[in-house]
Motif scaffolding. Sequence first.
Motif, mmCIF file in Angstrom:
data_model
loop_
_atom_site.group_PDB
_atom_site.id
_atom_site.type_symbol
_atom_site.label_atom_id
_atom_site.label_comp_id
_atom_site.label_asym_id
_atom_site.label_seq_id
_atom_site.Cartn_x
_atom_site.Cartn_y
_atom_site.Cartn_z
ATOM 1 N N THR A 103 -20.151 32.283 5.686
ATOM 2 C CA THR A 103 -18.815 31.746 5.448
ATOM 3 C C THR A 103 -18.596 30.471 6.254
ATOM 4 O O THR A 103 -18.140 29.448 5.720
ATOM 5 C CB THR A 103 -17.745 32.790 5.813
ATOM 6 O OG1 THR A 103 -17.848 33.900 4.925
ATOM 7 C CG2 THR A 103 -16.348 32.200 5.719
ATOM 8 N N LEU A 104 -18.908 30.508 7.530
ATOM 9 C CA LEU A 104 -18.719 29.331 8.385
ATOM 10 C C LEU A 104 -19.624 28.187 7.940
ATOM 11 O O LEU A 104 -19.218 27.018 7.951
ATOM 12 C CB LEU A 104 -18.979 29.694 9.846
ATOM 13 C CG LEU A 104 -18.037 30.733 10.456
ATOM 14 C CD1 LEU A 104 -18.450 31.073 11.878
ATOM 15 C CD2 LEU A 104 -16.599 30.230 10.424
ATOM 16 N N GLU A 105 -20.837 28.530 7.546
ATOM 17 C CA GLU A 105 -21.797 27.533 7.072
ATOM 18 C C GLU A 105 -21.276 26.803 5.831
ATOM 19 O O GLU A 105 -21.279 25.569 5.767
ATOM 20 C CB GLU A 105 -23.120 28.241 6.768
ATOM 21 C CG GLU A 105 -24.171 27.431 6.042
ATOM 22 C CD GLU A 105 -25.308 28.316 5.547
ATOM 23 O OE1 GLU A 105 -25.785 28.078 4.415
ATOM 24 O OE2 GLU A 105 -25.700 29.249 6.279
ATOM 25 N N LEU A 106 -20.797 27.578 4.867
ATOM 26 C CA LEU A 106 -20.333 26.978 3.615
ATOM 27 C C LEU A 106 -18.982 26.287 3.785
ATOM 28 O O LEU A 106 -18.720 25.265 3.143
ATOM 29 C CB LEU A 106 -20.262 28.037 2.524
ATOM 30 C CG LEU A 106 -21.620 28.594 2.086
ATOM 31 C CD1 LEU A 106 -21.433 29.749 1.112
ATOM 32 C CD2 LEU A 106 -22.482 27.507 1.457
ATOM 33 N N ALA A 107 -18.141 26.815 4.655
ATOM 34 C CA ALA A 107 -16.855 26.161 4.915
ATOM 35 C C ALA A 107 -17.074 24.775 5.520
ATOM 36 O O ALA A 107 -16.360 23.817 5.186
ATOM 37 C CB ALA A 107 -16.009 27.020 5.844
ATOM 38 N N GLU A 108 -18.073 24.668 6.381
ATOM 39 C CA GLU A 108 -18.384 23.368 6.987
ATOM 40 C C GLU A 108 -18.910 22.391 5.935
ATOM 41 O O GLU A 108 -18.513 21.222 5.908
ATOM 42 C CB GLU A 108 -19.420 23.547 8.099
ATOM 43 C CG GLU A 108 -19.778 22.255 8.810
ATOM 44 C CD GLU A 108 -20.778 22.452 9.937
ATOM 45 O OE1 GLU A 108 -21.175 21.449 10.552
ATOM 46 O OE2 GLU A 108 -21.168 23.616 10.201
ATOM 47 N N GLN A 109 -19.794 22.877 5.068
ATOM 48 C CA GLN A 109 -20.316 22.010 4.013
ATOM 49 C C GLN A 109 -19.209 21.564 3.062
ATOM 50 O O GLN A 109 -19.181 20.416 2.616
ATOM 51 C CB GLN A 109 -21.408 22.741 3.233
ATOM 52 C CG GLN A 109 -22.679 22.994 4.029
ATOM 53 C CD GLN A 109 -23.748 23.669 3.196
ATOM 54 O OE1 GLN A 109 -23.868 23.439 1.987
ATOM 55 N NE2 GLN A 109 -24.556 24.514 3.815
ATOM 56 N N ALA A 110 -18.300 22.479 2.768
ATOM 57 C CA ALA A 110 -17.185 22.129 1.892
ATOM 58 C C ALA A 110 -16.320 21.049 2.530
ATOM 59 O O ALA A 110 -15.931 20.070 1.871
ATOM 60 C CB ALA A 110 -16.346 23.376 1.597
ATOM 61 N N ALA A 111 -16.032 21.208 3.813
ATOM 62 C CA ALA A 111 -15.190 20.231 4.510
ATOM 63 C C ALA A 111 -15.824 18.844 4.507
ATOM 64 O O ALA A 111 -15.129 17.821 4.374
ATOM 65 C CB ALA A 111 -14.931 20.700 5.942
ATOM 66 N N GLU A 112 -17.148 18.804 4.638
ATOM 67 C CA GLU A 112 -17.857 17.515 4.632
ATOM 68 C C GLU A 112 -17.705 16.809 3.294
ATOM 69 O O GLU A 112 -17.799 15.576 3.224
ATOM 70 C CB GLU A 112 -19.335 17.742 4.951
ATOM 71 C CG GLU A 112 -19.599 18.164 6.387
ATOM 72 C CD GLU A 112 -21.041 18.579 6.619
ATOM 73 O OE1 GLU A 112 -21.808 18.659 5.622
ATOM 74 O OE2 GLU A 112 -21.405 18.840 7.780
ATOM 75 N N ARG A 113 -17.463 17.573 2.248
ATOM 76 C CA ARG A 113 -17.279 17.006 0.910
ATOM 77 C C ARG A 113 -15.802 16.796 0.567
ATOM 78 O O ARG A 113 -15.472 16.423 -0.556
ATOM 79 C CB ARG A 113 -17.905 17.928 -0.144
ATOM 80 C CG ARG A 113 -19.430 18.023 -0.088
ATOM 81 C CD ARG A 113 -19.939 19.068 -1.072
ATOM 82 N NE ARG A 113 -21.386 19.093 -1.175
ATOM 83 C CZ ARG A 113 -22.106 18.410 -2.062
ATOM 84 N NH1 ARG A 113 -21.481 17.628 -2.942
ATOM 85 N NH2 ARG A 113 -23.422 18.497 -2.095
ATOM 86 N N GLY A 114 -14.924 17.088 1.502
ATOM 87 C CA GLY A 114 -13.497 16.951 1.237
ATOM 88 C C GLY A 114 -12.922 18.095 0.426
ATOM 89 O O GLY A 114 -11.884 17.948 -0.223
ATOM 90 N N LEU A 115 -13.587 19.258 0.483
ATOM 91 C CA LEU A 115 -13.157 20.431 -0.279
ATOM 92 C C LEU A 115 -12.510 21.453 0.640
ATOM 93 O O LEU A 115 -12.876 21.586 1.813
ATOM 94 C CB LEU A 115 -14.354 21.091 -0.971
ATOM 95 C CG LEU A 115 -15.237 20.199 -1.832
ATOM 96 C CD1 LEU A 115 -16.458 20.984 -2.322
ATOM 97 C CD2 LEU A 115 -14.459 19.641 -3.013
ATOM 98 N N GLY A 116 -11.569 22.206 0.121
ATOM 99 C CA GLY A 116 -11.024 23.342 0.845
ATOM 100 C C GLY A 116 -11.911 24.559 0.644
ATOM 101 O O GLY A 116 -12.637 24.659 -0.347
ATOM 102 N N PHE A 117 -11.869 25.484 1.581
ATOM 103 C CA PHE A 117 -12.670 26.715 1.474
ATOM 104 C C PHE A 117 -11.860 27.866 2.055
ATOM 105 O O PHE A 117 -11.372 27.784 3.183
ATOM 106 C CB PHE A 117 -13.991 26.572 2.230
ATOM 107 C CG PHE A 117 -14.972 27.694 1.974
ATOM 108 C CD1 PHE A 117 -15.983 27.544 1.041
ATOM 109 C CD2 PHE A 117 -14.875 28.894 2.667
ATOM 110 C CE1 PHE A 117 -16.887 28.576 0.789
ATOM 111 C CE2 PHE A 117 -15.769 29.937 2.437
ATOM 112 C CZ PHE A 117 -16.781 29.774 1.492
ATOM 113 N N VAL A 118 -11.707 28.919 1.276
ATOM 114 C CA VAL A 118 -10.996 30.121 1.711
ATOM 115 C C VAL A 118 -11.915 31.318 1.524
ATOM 116 O O VAL A 118 -12.402 31.558 0.412
ATOM 117 C CB VAL A 118 -9.699 30.339 0.905
ATOM 118 C CG1 VAL A 118 -9.002 31.626 1.352
ATOM 119 C CG2 VAL A 118 -8.757 29.151 1.060
ATOM 120 N N ASP A 119 -12.225 32.037 2.615
ATOM 121 C CA ASP A 119 -12.955 33.293 2.450
ATOM 122 C C ASP A 119 -11.915 34.363 2.188
ATOM 123 O O ASP A 119 -10.941 34.522 2.919
ATOM 124 C CB ASP A 119 -13.828 33.623 3.666
ATOM 125 C CG ASP A 119 -13.083 33.610 4.999
ATOM 126 O OD1 ASP A 119 -12.592 32.531 5.377
ATOM 127 O OD2 ASP A 119 -13.005 34.671 5.659
#
Length: 290
Positions: A103-119
């Motif tokens: 979750t933390l890994e993908l949330a970080e990748q999403a943020a780098e792309r300007g995307l929101g991420f909700v687990d």
Amino acid sequence: MAKTAFLGLGVMGYPMAGHMAKAGHEVTVYNRTAAKADKWVAEYGGAAAATPREAAQGADFVMACVGNDDDLRGICTGEDGAFAGMSSGATFVDHTTVSQQVTLELAEQAAERGLGFVDAPVSGGQAGAENGQLVIMCGGDQSNYDAAEPVMQSYAKLCKRLGDSGAGQLCKMVNQICIAGLVQGLSEGLHFAEKAGLDGAAVVDVIGGGAAGSWQMVNRYQTMIADEFEHGFAVDWMRKDLDICLRTANENGASLPVTALVDQFYKDVQKLGGGRWDTSSLIKRLRAMG
């Protein structure tokens, strides 16, 4: 109403995506087995896509409910992953029960792309998904949660943010820890009643409204007494979840002796051929012991 995508049409995702469509959202679906996606479109409308990336293109919200950490990485990352198709400002909502690490890994990748991420793992099982009555425990930025919450409400009876990214998955671990002990206790109680010559249903009528009562008791005692375990959340998936709980406990120092023991009991159920039986099949193990 939002333009959305739903990735993963298993026993949970299929009806969840259906509730989104019924609520008026524009839904594009993706499933590893394309025939399931085509069946969903025939039932609910919308569209099917060949890859997660195609499904996610132009979507305001991309929901996912797949199997495990590797499955989630597979639909999110890479050339055909959802992240590659999402536009800046869109939000990815993960309903899979996975580790906090991924979750933390993908949330970080999403943020780098300007995307929101909700687990946003869920509880309520197949029946909860079909009836739109899931409990959803969420982690992520408040703004991302606030944006996605109205869409999740189409299949939820309760949706709550617990904290930053990973908090939803940690809460789901608590949920599974509690269920493990409850189901074992219920199994032992019903098994004891059988051995004592009591009517199990009558016993539950008496104790179910008191301190011993639980959701598991109300919703599972009849099929447990009837030795029927072909519905609900499978043992194989429960062991996957308990493995996540136990590994996380080793990291944070929590002591989970009952959870560790019940995990081994579920291993015994698997040896009996019950990997696809639902989690209330712990009583089957006791009966097999005599």
